[in-house]
Design a protein around this motif. Structure first.
Motif, PDB file in Angstrom:
ATOM      1  N   LEU A  65      18.063  43.885  36.880  1.00 25.41           N
ATOM      2  CA  LEU A  65      17.082  42.921  37.349  1.00 25.41           C
ATOM      3  C   LEU A  65      15.783  43.157  36.580  1.00 25.41           C
ATOM      4  O   LEU A  65      15.206  44.243  36.655  1.00 25.41           O
ATOM      5  N   VAL A  66      15.374  42.163  35.801  1.00 30.00           N
ATOM      6  CA  VAL A  66      14.154  42.270  34.996  1.00 30.00           C
ATOM      7  C   VAL A  66      13.102  41.345  35.604  1.00 30.00           C
ATOM      8  O   VAL A  66      13.353  40.159  35.807  1.00 30.00           O
ATOM      9  N   ILE A  67      11.942  41.925  35.880  1.00 30.51           N
ATOM     10  CA  ILE A  67      10.859  41.186  36.525  1.00 30.51           C
ATOM     11  C   ILE A  67       9.590  41.341  35.701  1.00 30.51           C
ATOM     12  O   ILE A  67       9.255  42.444  35.260  1.00 30.51           O
ATOM     13  N   GLY A  68       8.892  40.260  35.518  1.00 34.35           N
ATOM     14  CA  GLY A  68       7.536  40.288  34.976  1.00 34.35           C
ATOM     15  C   GLY A  68       6.621  39.797  36.078  1.00 34.35           C
ATOM     16  O   GLY A  68       6.837  38.709  36.620  1.00 34.35           O
ATOM     17  N   ALA A  69       5.640  40.582  36.470  1.00 33.19           N
ATOM     18  CA  ALA A  69       4.761  40.183  37.582  1.00 33.19           C
ATOM     19  C   ALA A  69       3.351  40.686  37.327  1.00 33.19           C
ATOM     20  O   ALA A  69       3.160  41.836  36.920  1.00 33.19           O
ATOM     21  N   GLU A  70       2.393  39.814  37.558  1.00 34.35           N
ATOM     22  CA  GLU A  70       0.984  40.178  37.366  1.00 34.35           C
ATOM     23  C   GLU A  70       0.107  39.577  38.452  1.00 34.35           C
ATOM     24  O   GLU A  70       0.336  38.447  38.890  1.00 34.35           O
ATOM     25  N   SER A  71      -0.877  40.343  38.851  1.00 36.71           N
ATOM     26  CA  SER A  71      -1.960  39.893  39.725  1.00 36.71           C
ATOM     27  C   SER A  71      -3.258  40.147  38.964  1.00 36.71           C
ATOM     28  O   SER A  71      -4.110  40.925  39.385  1.00 36.71           O
ATOM     29  N   LYS A 101      19.900  49.394  47.205  1.00 34.80           N
ATOM     30  CA  LYS A 101      20.139  50.837  47.316  1.00 34.80           C
ATOM     31  C   LYS A 101      20.881  51.346  46.086  1.00 34.80           C
ATOM     32  O   LYS A 101      21.694  50.644  45.500  1.00 34.80           O
ATOM     33  N   GLY A 102      20.588  52.577  45.691  1.00 32.61           N
ATOM     34  CA  GLY A 102      21.341  53.227  44.630  1.00 32.61           C
ATOM     35  C   GLY A 102      21.076  52.708  43.229  1.00 32.61           C
ATOM     36  O   GLY A 102      21.869  52.944  42.326  1.00 32.61           O
ATOM     37  N   ALA A 103      19.972  52.001  43.040  1.00 27.06           N
ATOM     38  CA  ALA A 103      19.633  51.488  41.703  1.00 27.06           C
ATOM     39  C   ALA A 103      18.442  52.257  41.156  1.00 27.06           C
ATOM     40  O   ALA A 103      17.553  52.656  41.906  1.00 27.06           O
ATOM     41  N   GLY A 104      18.411  52.434  39.857  1.00 28.62           N
ATOM     42  CA  GLY A 104      17.232  52.994  39.229  1.00 28.62           C
ATOM     43  C   GLY A 104      16.123  51.950  39.247  1.00 28.62           C
ATOM     44  O   GLY A 104      16.379  50.752  39.365  1.00 28.62           O
ATOM     45  N   ALA A 105      14.889  52.400  39.122  1.00 30.93           N
ATOM     46  CA  ALA A 105      13.756  51.471  39.144  1.00 30.93           C
ATOM     47  C   ALA A 105      12.577  52.094  38.415  1.00 30.93           C
ATOM     48  O   ALA A 105      12.212  53.233  38.705  1.00 30.93           O
ATOM     49  N   PHE A 106      12.013  51.338  37.458  1.00 31.32           N
ATOM     50  CA  PHE A 106      10.799  51.809  36.806  1.00 31.32           C
ATOM     51  C   PHE A 106      10.008  50.648  36.245  1.00 31.32           C
ATOM     52  O   PHE A 106      10.521  49.550  36.046  1.00 31.32           O
ATOM     53  N   GLU A 151      19.676  34.841  43.498  1.00 29.70           N
ATOM     54  CA  GLU A 151      20.368  33.704  44.105  1.00 29.70           C
ATOM     55  C   GLU A 151      20.945  32.789  43.018  1.00 29.70           C
ATOM     56  O   GLU A 151      22.108  32.391  43.084  1.00 29.70           O
ATOM     57  N   ASP A 152      20.132  32.474  42.011  1.00 31.99           N
ATOM     58  CA  ASP A 152      20.601  31.616  40.911  1.00 31.99           C
ATOM     59  C   ASP A 152      21.774  32.242  40.162  1.00 31.99           C
ATOM     60  O   ASP A 152      22.677  31.535  39.715  1.00 31.99           O
ATOM     61  N   ALA A 153      21.746  33.564  40.019  1.00 26.81           N
ATOM     62  CA  ALA A 153      22.811  34.259  39.279  1.00 26.81           C
ATOM     63  C   ALA A 153      24.035  34.539  40.145  1.00 26.81           C
ATOM     64  O   ALA A 153      25.078  34.955  39.624  1.00 26.81           O
ATOM     65  N   GLY A 154      23.907  34.349  41.463  1.00 31.35           N
ATOM     66  CA  GLY A 154      25.023  34.655  42.350  1.00 31.35           C
ATOM     67  C   GLY A 154      25.311  36.140  42.431  1.00 31.35           C
ATOM     68  O   GLY A 154      26.454  36.556  42.569  1.00 31.35           O
ATOM     69  N   VAL A 155      24.221  36.949  42.336  1.00 33.39           N
ATOM     70  CA  VAL A 155      24.358  38.410  42.349  1.00 33.39           C
ATOM     71  C   VAL A 155      23.721  38.952  43.625  1.00 33.39           C
ATOM     72  O   VAL A 155      22.601  38.577  43.987  1.00 33.39           O
ATOM     73  N   SER A 156      24.435  39.831  44.303  1.00 36.03           N
ATOM     74  CA  SER A 156      23.934  40.429  45.546  1.00 36.03           C
ATOM     75  C   SER A 156      23.103  41.668  45.239  1.00 36.03           C
ATOM     76  O   SER A 156      23.240  42.266  44.161  1.00 36.03           O
ATOM     77  N   PRO A 157      22.269  42.106  46.184  1.00 36.97           N
ATOM     78  CA  PRO A 157      21.495  43.336  45.982  1.00 36.97           C
ATOM     79  C   PRO A 157      22.384  44.542  45.660  1.00 36.97           C
ATOM     80  O   PRO A 157      21.990  45.413  44.891  1.00 36.97           O
ATOM     81  N   GLU A 158      23.597  44.570  46.212  1.00 42.72           N
ATOM     82  CA  GLU A 158      24.510  45.693  45.981  1.00 42.72           C
ATOM     83  C   GLU A 158      24.983  45.764  44.532  1.00 42.72           C
ATOM     84  O   GLU A 158      25.416  46.832  44.067  1.00 42.72           O
ATOM     85  N   GLN A 159      24.900  44.667  43.812  1.00 46.32           N
ATOM     86  CA  GLN A 159      25.364  44.639  42.420  1.00 46.32           C
ATOM     87  C   GLN A 159      24.289  45.081  41.426  1.00 46.32           C
ATOM     88  O   GLN A 159      24.608  45.397  40.282  1.00 46.32           O
ATOM     89  N   ILE A 160      23.041  45.094  41.846  1.00 49.30           N
ATOM     90  CA  ILE A 160      21.943  45.476  40.947  1.00 49.30           C
ATOM     91  C   ILE A 160      21.956  46.991  40.756  1.00 49.30           C
ATOM     92  O   ILE A 160      21.956  47.753  41.718  1.00 49.30           O
ATOM     93  N   GLN A 161      21.954  47.428  39.495  1.00 43.32           N
ATOM     94  CA  GLN A 161      22.008  48.853  39.177  1.00 43.32           C
ATOM     95  C   GLN A 161      20.689  49.393  38.621  1.00 43.32           C
ATOM     96  O   GLN A 161      20.493  50.598  38.572  1.00 43.32           O
ATOM     97  N   LEU A 162      19.819  48.494  38.167  1.00 43.78           N
ATOM     98  CA  LEU A 162      18.534  48.912  37.613  1.00 43.78           C
ATOM     99  C   LEU A 162      17.527  47.787  37.809  1.00 43.78           C
ATOM    100  O   LEU A 162      17.859  46.618  37.623  1.00 43.78           O
ATOM    101  N   ILE A 163      16.298  48.171  38.178  1.00 45.43           N
ATOM    102  CA  ILE A 163      15.199  47.221  38.324  1.00 45.43           C
ATOM    103  C   ILE A 163      14.092  47.625  37.368  1.00 45.43           C
ATOM    104  O   ILE A 163      13.612  48.760  37.409  1.00 45.43           O
ATOM    105  N   LEU A 164      13.703  46.695  36.504  1.00 48.50           N
ATOM    106  CA  LEU A 164      12.598  46.905  35.575  1.00 48.50           C
ATOM    107  C   LEU A 164      11.492  45.925  35.931  1.00 48.50           C
ATOM    108  O   LEU A 164      11.746  44.725  36.041  1.00 48.50           O
TER     109      LEU A 164
END
Length: 186
Positions: A91-97, A57-62, A20-33
């Motif tokens: 899309l770069v995410i750092g997440a911990e539980s 949809k259609g994005a790599g993810a690891f 939302e802050d970046a003004g980027v839609s889910p369709e624009q994301i090509q990779l999720i880390l």
């Protein structure tokens, strides 16, 4: 993290805000880390769960499993995809539980580790902007000093190991601090 939440839930909330802050839609994301040592499951990767929950949809993810340096490792990895021209939006995410991996009877570690998430959307930028430099250094020989010994392929969990909290974070804090101090002096 709430009882009904998992690491991917924290990551999704951070990702939604970042997109939302970046003004980027889910369709624009090509990779999720996703950088995490406390994923929802050993598999599938938390990044795959985030991808599904966000409807990307259609994005790599690891996932990147790097512990303390995970966010930086994921940021550097994502930036390389952008800087090479291979991708436009990562899309770069750092997440911990980590509260789920904490031995609450171990006062030396239970006060150090918590839960949380952050995210950033990386995209193309002008020369001289973005990630300008990085240095990566790992101290592999120090791995036993900060670890979750049980639950992997080397030490499958048994009732006895659960009783010994081998599914929790174990740390030799003095040695970790000493090695960190030596590295910063070099």
């Amino acid at each position: 993290v709430a009882e009904d939440q998992a690491t991917s839930d924290l990551g999704c909330e951070a990702a939604r805000r970042a997109m939302e802050d970046a003004g980027v839609s889910p369709e624009q994301i090509q990779l999720i880390l996703v950088a995490t040592v406390s994923p929802d499951h050993h598999m599938p990767a938390a990044a795959c769960l985030v991808q599904d929950k966000l409807g990307i949809k259609g994005a790599g993810a690891f996932d990147l499993v790097c512990g303390c340096t995970g966010w930086v490792q994921a940021l550097v990895t994502g930036a390389q995809y952008i800087q090479s021209g291979a991708l436009d939006h990562v899309l770069v995410i750092g997440a911990e539980s980590l509260s789920r991996l904490t031995d609450w009877t171990d006062r030396a570690t239970c006060v150090l580790f918590g839960d949380g998430a952050c995210a950033a959307v990386l995209g193309p930028c002008e020369p001289g902007q973005g990630l300008l430099a990085f240095r990566m250094d790992t101290i592999g020989e120090a791995a036993p000093l900060l670890a979750v010994p049980g639950g992997g392929s080397k030490m499958r969990m048994t009732p006895e190991l659960l009783e010994e909290h081998m599914d929790c974070i174990k740390m030799n804090g003095h040695e970790v601090s000493y090695i960190s101090l030596l590295r910063t002096m070099c």
